[in-house]
Design an enzyme around this catalytic site. Structure first.
Site, mmCIF file in Angstrom:
data_model
loop_
_atom_site.group_PDB
_atom_site.id
_atom_site.type_symbol
_atom_site.label_atom_id
_atom_site.label_comp_id
_atom_site.label_asym_id
_atom_site.label_seq_id
_atom_site.Cartn_x
_atom_site.Cartn_y
_atom_site.Cartn_z
ATOM 1 N N GLY A 1 93.943 52.908 -34.695
ATOM 2 C CA GLY A 1 94.428 51.714 -33.997
ATOM 3 C C GLY A 1 93.777 50.461 -34.545
ATOM 4 O O GLY A 1 93.392 50.401 -35.720
ATOM 5 N N ASP B 1 100.131 44.866 -44.822
ATOM 6 C CA ASP B 1 100.879 43.612 -44.856
ATOM 7 C C ASP B 1 101.876 43.558 -43.695
ATOM 8 O O ASP B 1 102.052 42.509 -43.066
ATOM 9 C CB ASP B 1 101.636 43.482 -46.178
#
Length: 344
Positions: free
Chosen positions: A237, A264
């Site tokens: 996470g 990205d």
């Protein structure tokens, strides 16, 4: 945190990204680069990836860079512009080539993964404090940069120092550390990247690239200046530090097709939600969802989920979010699929 730049002023876009993009050659099958018989052409570049995902998600975006006055430069400008990104401020260099690179089909995290860069002396490496146009770079509510650009040349490092300097009236500066050791000749690269990150308002950094620090709290202690710090923790996470608040959101389970472009895409999802003024939990969830879209396709770029679809998933309660599993084609799922996720 909400970007403070004007929303509707003439020439102002949601996000400006600045950095090198290259033509990517992806292998037609797994194997060593020496053994692969053919390659498919694509585009690759941290900042242009973010620009393309944000534009596909409905934001106004400008990509600023330099490419060669050559066919590969033509391809990059046309392909990135095809996503709806403003490429009017990409300069063409008649003397330097567009960068290219080849990579294997394997996961970047394995020893078998190979990348061959042909970017030394590229057009983008000639960017400097006098090029590009400062007004074009700063004409966004957000300016997104990465730690790849300062590795390209001394003039690129000077440009990055200028853009991350804290000055009145600048846009919100987003910086993805993106430490690529293979690009750096300077052994002091970690300190250089840390100093650039300290000048940004919003910083993304992977736990695995954070200067040998072994916890999100240690990263925050090393970077107290940014208003928002996002520490990405891989499949576990991500943790956000915003003022005195700390928020962790686990990543959904993903059936990975190719582990490229996820960082990205995560940045694009988080920035999109930031521009929309969403709460921090939802910003993280939108980052995870965009990353999952990239992880479930072979290339660096994936079509993002429809905003309504992503919003429904981001609004799941914690138990339903914890049951979420995303595989190839999930971005095309319908409302019915969302409802099935909610069913215990």
């Amino acid at each position: 945190m909400t970007p403070t730049g004007p929303r509707n002023a003439p020439g102002v876009v949601d996000v400006v990204t600045l950095g090198e993009s290259m033509v990517t050659f992806r292998p037609s099958r797994p194997g060593r680069l020496a053994d692969v018989p053919s390659f498919d052409r694509g585009i690759g570049g941290a900042e242009s990836n973010v620009a393309c995902v944000l534009a596909a998600a409905g934001h106004s975006v400008r990509w600023v860079s330099r490419v060669g006055d050559d066919p590969f430069g033509d391809h990059l400008v046309e392909a990135i512009g095809g996503y709806g990104v403003d490429v009017a401020h990409v300069r063409r260099d008649p003397d330097r080539p567009t960068g290219i690179y080849f990579r294997t089909a394997g996961d970047r995290a394995t020893d078998a993964h190979e990348v061959a860069y042909y970017r030394a002396g590229s057009a983008a490496s000639a960017m400097s404090v006098t090029d590009p146009d400062p007004a074009a770079v700063r004409a966004g509510r957000v300016l997104h940069l990465s730690g790849i650009t300062p590795a390209l040349s001394a003039s690129c490092l000077d440009l990055m120092r200028e853009l991350t300097a804290r000055r009145p009236g600048r846009p919100l500066v987003s910086f993805d550390v993106n430490h690529r050791p293979g690009l750096w000749r300077d052994p002091d690269a970690p300190r250089v990247l840390r100093d650039l990150a300290r000048g940004a308002d919003l910083v993304f950094v992977g736990q695995d690239e954070a200067w040998g620090l072994h916890s999100p709290e240690a990263v925050r202690a090393a970077l107290p200046e940014p208003e928002v710090l996002v520490v990405k923790q891989g499949a576990a996470g991500a943790t956000v530090f915003e003022k005195r608040d700390v928020t962790f959101v686990p990543a959904p389970r993903v059936d990975v097709v190719a582990a490229v472009g996820a960082g990205d895409a995560f940045a694009a999802g988080f920035l999109s939600a930031t521009l929309r003024g969403l709460p921090v939990r939802d910003r993280l969830r939108h980052g995870h969802l965009m990353a999952a879209a990239a992880l479930t396709v072979p290339g660096d770029l994936a079509a993002p989920p429809a905003r309504e679809h992503a919003d429904r998933l981001a609004a799941l309660n914690d138990a339903a979010w914890g049951r979420l599993r995303l595989g190839p084609g999930w971005t095309e799922q319908t409302q019915r699929a969302d409802e099935e996720v909610r069913t215990p």
